[in-house]
Design an enzyme around this catalytic site. Structure first.
Site, PDB file in Angstrom:
ATOM      1  N   ASP B  92       0.877  -1.166   0.000  1.00 45.80           N
ATOM      2  CA  ASP B  92       0.000   0.000   0.000  1.00 45.80           C
ATOM      3  C   ASP B  92       0.919   1.221   0.000  1.00 45.80           C
ATOM      4  OD1 ASP B  92      -2.062   1.705   0.083  1.00 45.80           O
ATOM      5  OD2 ASP B  92      -2.843   1.062   2.029  1.00 45.80           O
ATOM      6  N   ASP B 265      -7.987  -7.032   0.940  1.00 47.36           N
ATOM      7  CA  ASP B 265      -7.088  -7.134   2.090  1.00 47.36           C
ATOM      8  C   ASP B 265      -7.838  -6.595   3.286  1.00 47.36           C
ATOM      9  OD1 ASP B 265      -6.584  -4.121   1.362  1.00 47.36           O
ATOM     10  OD2 ASP B 265      -5.701  -4.409   3.348  1.00 47.36           O
ATOM     11  N   CYS B 303     -13.924 -27.444  10.966  1.00 47.67           N
ATOM     12  CA  CYS B 303     -12.716 -26.825  10.394  1.00 47.67           C
ATOM     13  C   CYS B 303     -11.555 -27.819  10.391  1.00 47.67           C
ATOM     14  CB  CYS B 303     -12.349 -25.583  11.208  1.00 47.67           C
ATOM     15  SG  CYS B 303     -10.804 -24.803  10.708  1.00 47.67           S
ATOM     16  N   CYS B 305      -8.323 -26.903  10.063  1.00 44.05           N
ATOM     17  CA  CYS B 305      -7.040 -26.218  10.271  1.00 44.05           C
ATOM     18  C   CYS B 305      -6.239 -26.884  11.381  1.00 44.05           C
ATOM     19  CB  CYS B 305      -7.244 -24.733  10.549  1.00 44.05           C
ATOM     20  SG  CYS B 305      -7.579 -24.298  12.263  1.00 44.05           S
ATOM     21  N   CYS B 308      -7.640 -26.282  14.971  1.00 46.68           N
ATOM     22  CA  CYS B 308      -8.824 -27.086  15.296  1.00 46.68           C
ATOM     23  C   CYS B 308      -8.471 -28.572  15.398  1.00 46.68           C
ATOM     24  CB  CYS B 308      -9.930 -26.842  14.274  1.00 46.68           C
ATOM     25  SG  CYS B 308     -10.691 -25.208  14.493  1.00 46.68           S
ATOM     26  N   HIS B 334      -6.122 -19.762  13.068  1.00 47.45           N
ATOM     27  CA  HIS B 334      -7.462 -20.269  12.749  1.00 47.45           C
ATOM     28  C   HIS B 334      -8.233 -19.282  11.866  1.00 47.45           C
ATOM     29  CE1 HIS B 334     -11.459 -21.937  12.992  1.00 47.45           C
ATOM     30  NE2 HIS B 334     -11.857 -20.698  13.221  1.00 47.45           N
TER      31      HIS B 334
END
Lengths: 389, 389
Positions: B92, B265, B303, B305, B308, B334
């Site tokens: 940015d 973003d 989930c 991930c 998890c 997560h």
């Protein structure tokens, strides 16, 4: 419970290479235990610890009793499932924390009444209660609940606490209900060799699965600490693990091993990681030092850890100055790697019968680079300059 | 530089499945970019981001210009070697930060003079200087330096800033020296559809490698933001990527994609991770809630991930209350996984031509569970209760 085998000795029998087998894996000793007082090594995952080669960590019964509470941990099946750490765990009884962290601490023969450092709530812990808490937490190794005297203190005060610690140790041993956890006794006795010897005899007479030396590295000269080890460790059963509590700096690990210590724990690698004081093979790197702003080298070019493989001193310097928590994690990972690697080196030297040479080379490098005063100073203030060990 | 290909469209041509190819890898779009303003996604390593499937992240030129300084980053070979992130990077320009973070900000046609939020030091940034800084940083995609007006403002004020933003955009385009970086223009125009359309025409007339929509999600109703997208995106070249800056919540990603946005973003997954607000397939889990103290379930049983797979709500609750930074890391991992998975679901739906059904099911689940007011409230205060989306 646990099994401990001394596989080889070196240095005329003093330095020991051992295997400590628990229900959660076998740990090669001498071993260093990372500290996860509240059930987590700060910023570090269980898998990270495994990757670094750690198989045994320390959790703290005082902290976990206060929060989340040992009943909560028991409901979750104990510390192993609660924290997702599948390796072995030792819980400190909390004796040291009751006396150092809590407020309005009052001791009687029955136990200790104190106020929580978190919310001022009042609590009463007895030896029996400490075992109950530690059995609920379910670590592989529990520690006896002892009275820790702030040093220096009068010989009378230390002796008084020692007698009480021994009565409490016997009550801890008698209070056990579970048969699958080990219990270690703790040898106190301040900085007095006679008292240490008496303490060792008293604790050994009760009989424990392992023996700890407590109340050292509390501000005394290193020579005093080493002297207390000389006065204590030879009096402990040789077939049981010897654990030096709350110690220490790299040179303390080397000197502890030379005196027969098998286990250590200390916040040094993690706390120093957070303050940006990084251990390397050639000295200490204080990462906030401006000299690292454009330094493309890893923390330690001789280090094989994942942090040194990927990140520059310049980037870690930037993260530290920016207070980016990724920096804390990376610094901590590196320091934990340094400690794991040091212990691997110590074990390899004992295995090869070259520990005397290892020890000499370690200290020669230290003398060559700097002196202990600067190091102690950095320990206290994380000074803004590089400190050579 | 970059290549962008629209591989498939859905929803009557509005929703786009694309491939953005950079010198640091190809990113499937629609894509969400994690925010690493200071050169690090807070608490998360480059390898973690890769593992979650991210290939493009955002760094911030304003922050990196102030610290460590763009010259330092250039000395280190640019952001990729400096941060050890081998994927693609978008910087940015810092326009938004100059106007929102700095003190005593003064705008002229020449540029902006402001005081650093870090130390009060005075700085002057022009469009040319912004490109110089971003070329030194070396990201794959640079952003034009724009004037950001606090909304609501008068139409005159917005129009004035808009004219200046367009003159600055042309100067940014003219100031480029490197040919290996892409430059995106930014469409401003407040909450006025006419101004947005004029802004789009002006920026497109200059010609950029991609087009961003800026100045949204600054407190307006969601319907207003979506209306501005309706007024803007159709006017942008279809063969270039469309990037909605600083947005947003999961429903904003779904609605942005439905309106032709390819890139997003936002700090939401990382900031919410730090405040313990966790996204799940069935709603939001505010982990400090007492109801989770003994909850053995993972954050989201649906989930996959790594958090998890290993950790319970009870443990994360304990880490949060104990202010253990491991909790922040795990929560953030997560949430980043949730956002990556959401984008994968969106892309799969477009690929299969079922995005309309995906969008309906997404909102139906949201309506079923709770309302947007509670969610917005949680966003602002991380309230101590579970909030269903």
């Amino acid at each position: 419970m646990i099994q401990f085998i001394v596989r080889k000795t070196d240095l005329g029998g003093a330095a020991r290479l051992g295997m400590l087998t628990t229900a959660h894996g076998t740990i090669e000793t001498p071993a260093f235990m990372p500290v996860g007082s509240l059930g987590a090594v700060k910023g570090i995952e269980a898998d990270d610890l495994r990757g670094l080669g750690y198989g045994l960590i320390l959790n703290n019964a005082y902290h976990l009793y206060l929060r989340p509470g040992h009943e909560v941990v028991a409901t979750m099946g104990g510390l192993h499932p609660f924290t997702s750490w599948s390796g072995a765990i030792l819980t400190d009884s909390g004796g040291f924390q009751v006396f150092s962290l809590s407020k309005l601490c009052k001791v009687t023969d029955e136990g200790v009444t104190f106020q929580s450092h978190l919310d001022g709530s009042s609590h009463h812990i007895t030896p029996e209660r400490s075992i109950e808490i530690q059995e609920a937490l379910g670590a592989d190794i529990m520690m006896a609940f002892d009275e820790c005297v702030a040093l220096p203190s009068s010989r009378e005060r230390i002796e008084d606490a020692l007698q009480r610690t021994h009565r409490w140790a016997a009550r801890c041993q008698a209070a056990r209900r579970r048969t699958d956890q080990a219990l270690f006794g703790i040898v106190q006795g301040g900085h007095d060799a006679e008292l240490r010897a008496a303490a060792a005899a008293g604790i050994v007479a009760i009989g424990f699965d392992g023996y700890a030396i407590g109340g050292l590295s509390v501000g005394e000269e290193k020579s005093v600490m080493y002297g207390m080890l000389d006065a204590t460790v030879p009096l402990l059963p040789r077939d049981r693990p010897h654990y030096l509590m709350g110690v220490g700096m790299p040179e303390d690990l080397v000197e502890g091993v030379a005196r027969g210590v098998d286990m250590f724990d200390c916040v040094v690698p993690t706390r120093h990681g957070r303050t940006g004081s990084l251990f390397t093979s050639t000295g200490r790197v204080v990462i906030k030092n401006a000299r690292y702003a454009r330094d493309e080298q890893p923390i330690d070019p001789a280090c094989a850890c994942q942090v040194c493989a990927r990140y520059s001193r310049a980037y870690l310097h930037h993260l530290f100055l920016s207070k980016e928590m990724l920096g804390v994690r990376l610094n901590t990972l590196h320091n934990l790697s340094y400690f794991a690697e040091l212990m691997r080196g110590i074990r390899a030297a004992i295995a090869e019968g070259t520990f005397a040479a290892f020890r000499s080379a370690f200290h020669a490098r230290r003398m060559h680079n700097d002196n202990g005063d600067e190091e102690a100073s950095a320990l206290l203030q994380a000074r803004s300059e590089e400190v050579r060990l």
